[in-house]
Design a protein around this motif. Structure first.
Motif, PDB file in Angstrom:
ATOM      1  N   GLU A   1       0.827  -1.207   0.000  1.00 44.20           N
ATOM      2  CA  GLU A   1       0.000   0.000   0.000  1.00 44.20           C
ATOM      3  C   GLU A   1       0.856   1.250   0.000  1.00 44.20           C
ATOM      4  N   THR A   2       0.245   2.345  -0.425  1.00 39.01           N
ATOM      5  CA  THR A   2       0.872   3.658  -0.271  1.00 39.01           C
ATOM      6  C   THR A   2       0.532   4.153   1.120  1.00 39.01           C
ATOM      7  N   LEU A   3       1.556   4.320   1.944  1.00 35.46           N
ATOM      8  CA  LEU A   3       1.351   4.715   3.328  1.00 35.46           C
ATOM      9  C   LEU A   3       1.644   6.201   3.503  1.00 35.46           C
ATOM     10  N   PHE A   4       0.923   6.811   4.421  1.00 34.80           N
ATOM     11  CA  PHE A   4       1.252   8.157   4.892  1.00 34.80           C
ATOM     12  C   PHE A   4       1.611   7.981   6.360  1.00 34.80           C
ATOM     13  N   VAL A   5       2.914   8.057   6.651  1.00 32.63           N
ATOM     14  CA  VAL A   5       3.431   7.717   7.975  1.00 32.63           C
ATOM     15  C   VAL A   5       3.694   8.997   8.767  1.00 32.63           C
ATOM     16  N   VAL A   6       3.069   9.090   9.932  1.00 31.02           N
ATOM     17  CA  VAL A   6       3.209  10.256  10.794  1.00 31.02           C
ATOM     18  C   VAL A   6       3.797   9.806  12.127  1.00 31.02           C
ATOM     19  N   VAL A   7       5.072  10.136  12.351  1.00 28.73           N
ATOM     20  CA  VAL A   7       5.731   9.803  13.620  1.00 28.73           C
ATOM     21  C   VAL A   7       6.470  11.041  14.111  1.00 28.73           C
ATOM     22  N   GLY A   8       6.833  11.045  15.377  1.00 30.16           N
ATOM     23  CA  GLY A   8       7.530  12.183  15.954  1.00 30.16           C
ATOM     24  C   GLY A   8       8.731  12.587  15.118  1.00 30.16           C
ATOM     25  N   ALA A   9       8.925  13.881  14.936  1.00 28.24           N
ATOM     26  CA  ALA A   9       9.968  14.385  14.039  1.00 28.24           C
ATOM     27  C   ALA A   9      11.356  13.879  14.402  1.00 28.24           C
ATOM     28  N   ALA A  10      11.619  13.651  15.675  1.00 30.72           N
ATOM     29  CA  ALA A  10      12.942  13.192  16.091  1.00 30.72           C
ATOM     30  C   ALA A  10      13.273  11.820  15.530  1.00 30.72           C
ATOM     31  N   HIS A  11      12.256  11.026  15.182  1.00 34.54           N
ATOM     32  CA  HIS A  11      12.494   9.705  14.608  1.00 34.54           C
ATOM     33  C   HIS A  11      12.978   9.800  13.163  1.00 34.54           C
ATOM     34  N   LEU A  12      12.855  10.977  12.564  1.00 33.62           N
ATOM     35  CA  LEU A  12      13.309  11.166  11.189  1.00 33.62           C
ATOM     36  C   LEU A  12      14.626  11.927  11.103  1.00 33.62           C
ATOM     37  N   VAL A  13      15.108  12.467  12.220  1.00 32.90           N
ATOM     38  CA  VAL A  13      16.358  13.236  12.195  1.00 32.90           C
ATOM     39  C   VAL A  13      17.349  12.801  13.267  1.00 32.90           C
ATOM     40  N   GLY A  14      16.924  12.049  14.251  1.00 29.89           N
ATOM     41  CA  GLY A  14      17.788  11.686  15.360  1.00 29.89           C
ATOM     42  C   GLY A  14      18.775  10.590  15.002  1.00 29.89           C
ATOM     43  N   PRO A  15      19.519  10.086  15.991  1.00 29.43           N
ATOM     44  CA  PRO A  15      20.510   9.028  15.756  1.00 29.43           C
ATOM     45  C   PRO A  15      19.866   7.786  15.144  1.00 29.43           C
ATOM     46  N   GLU A  16      20.534   7.223  14.108  1.00 24.81           N
ATOM     47  CA  GLU A  16      20.028   6.019  13.435  1.00 24.81           C
ATOM     48  C   GLU A  16      18.549   6.165  13.109  1.00 24.81           C
ATOM     49  N   ASN A  17      18.201   7.298  12.499  1.00 24.56           N
ATOM     50  CA  ASN A  17      16.795   7.584  12.243  1.00 24.56           C
ATOM     51  C   ASN A  17      16.215   6.713  11.136  1.00 24.56           C
ATOM     52  N   ILE A  18      14.916   6.729  11.031  1.00 26.52           N
ATOM     53  CA  ILE A  18      14.193   5.859  10.109  1.00 26.52           C
ATOM     54  C   ILE A  18      14.575   6.124   8.656  1.00 26.52           C
ATOM     55  N   LEU A  19      14.704   7.382   8.273  1.00 30.06           N
ATOM     56  CA  LEU A  19      15.018   7.706   6.886  1.00 30.06           C
ATOM     57  C   LEU A  19      16.407   7.204   6.501  1.00 30.06           C
TER      58      LEU A  19
END
Length: 294
Positions: A261-279
């Motif tokens: 599926e095409t997902l629209f994922v909304v998680v706390g911003a720190a999970h996208l910029v912090g150490p070993e982040n998701i991106l």
């Protein structure tokens, strides 16, 4: 690390209006083998002026088949009931003792002084454990800054999904989120100390974080966040339990879902910029990650 726990309340760990959005937060497109999903770093407390969000974000949300959030917030009454039960189980002293007997006297005095200044009733604190007091004081602190959980990004997208009948998926339960918070708190009062220090300081750390988020400046957001990290045990616990372990758990769920599926994922911003982040983890796994231009 003074501001990390306090900032986490806004950037992680709980309604559109008619004015035009004055913000441009970052949205990321993550693709592999013809499958594309969108990742949006949220703030859990916000302002009315954020909505509606920029049209590019609103359009990607509409195009997506499923909203993915940290917690499925669709049934608010069930969430509130579960929170009450968890607070009774993990957040309150039920043995006749109280906060004063479990934390250093200096920390207790600081707690009561800050609570009074922020308008938190003393009798609402006495039976709470330190981490629960930290959440309560932290929320009042952000309210004084004009931030409100009712205007949080998570709330907004959850309500939009309900209105349009879009499927919602929660990456973790409320109990799992609280357990992560407890594990990150170490000896049991570090979170409270950090929130109090932030609320009592004249630091502009939190405002800088919010401004970077509003402008979609992910590199600045990452730099501001990382400047507070050091090699202390408290920092290590914070990163391990509130970021790394949760990121890894979420990735295990997201990757197979993104093939379907095409997902629209909304998680706390720190999970996208912090150490070993998701991106970064997606990049390392061969996914194409790019910021959506608008």
């Amino acid at each position: 690390m003074r501001a990390l726990y306090a900032t986490a309340l806004a950037l992680f760990i709980f309604l559109p209006c008619s004015v035009m959005a004055a913000i441009s937060p970052a949205l990321f497109e993550v693709s592999k083998q013809g499958h594309t999903s969108y990742f949006f770093g949220s703030v859990h407390m916000g302002e009315a002026r954020y909505y509606p969000l920029p049209s590019a974000i609103e359009q990607r949300f509409k195009q997506s088949q499923r909203l993915v959030m940290e917690i499925d917030m669709a049934d608010e009454s069930a969430i509130q009931m579960e929170m009450m039960q968890l607070m009774m189980q993990h957040g309150m002293y039920l043995d006749g003792s109280d906060l004063k007997t479990h934390i250093p006297s200096s920390l207790y005095r600081q707690t009561m002084k800050t609570a009074e200044r922020l308008g938190v009733p003393a009798n609402s604190i006495q039976q709470l454990r330190p981490w629960a007091v930290a959440l309560l004081i932290g929320q009042h602190y952000y309210l004084t800054m004009g931030l409100d959980p009712n205007w949080g990004v998570d709330q907004y997208f959850s309500q939009q999904a309900i209105k349009t009948g879009k499927a919602i998926y929660g990456l973790e339960t409320l109990a799992e989120q609280i357990n992560a918070m407890l594990a990150a708190d170490g000896e049991g009062s570090s979170m409270l100390q950090q929130v109090l220090d932030e609320a009592d300081s004249s630091s502009d750390y939190t405002q800088r974080m919010m401004t970077a988020w509003e402008k979609g400046n992910s590199s600045e957001l990452s730099a501001i966040f990382n400047e507070e990290l050091d090699d202390t045990q408290a920092d290590k616990l914070f990163v391990e339990h509130l970021l790394l372990k949760r990121n890894q758990n979420w990735l295990q769920q997201l990757k197979p879902m993104m093939k379907k599926e095409t997902l629209f994922v909304v998680v706390g911003a720190a999970h996208l910029v912090g150490p070993e982040n998701i991106l970064d983890s997606f990049r390392q796994a061969g996914y194409q990650v790019k910021a959506v231009s608008y």
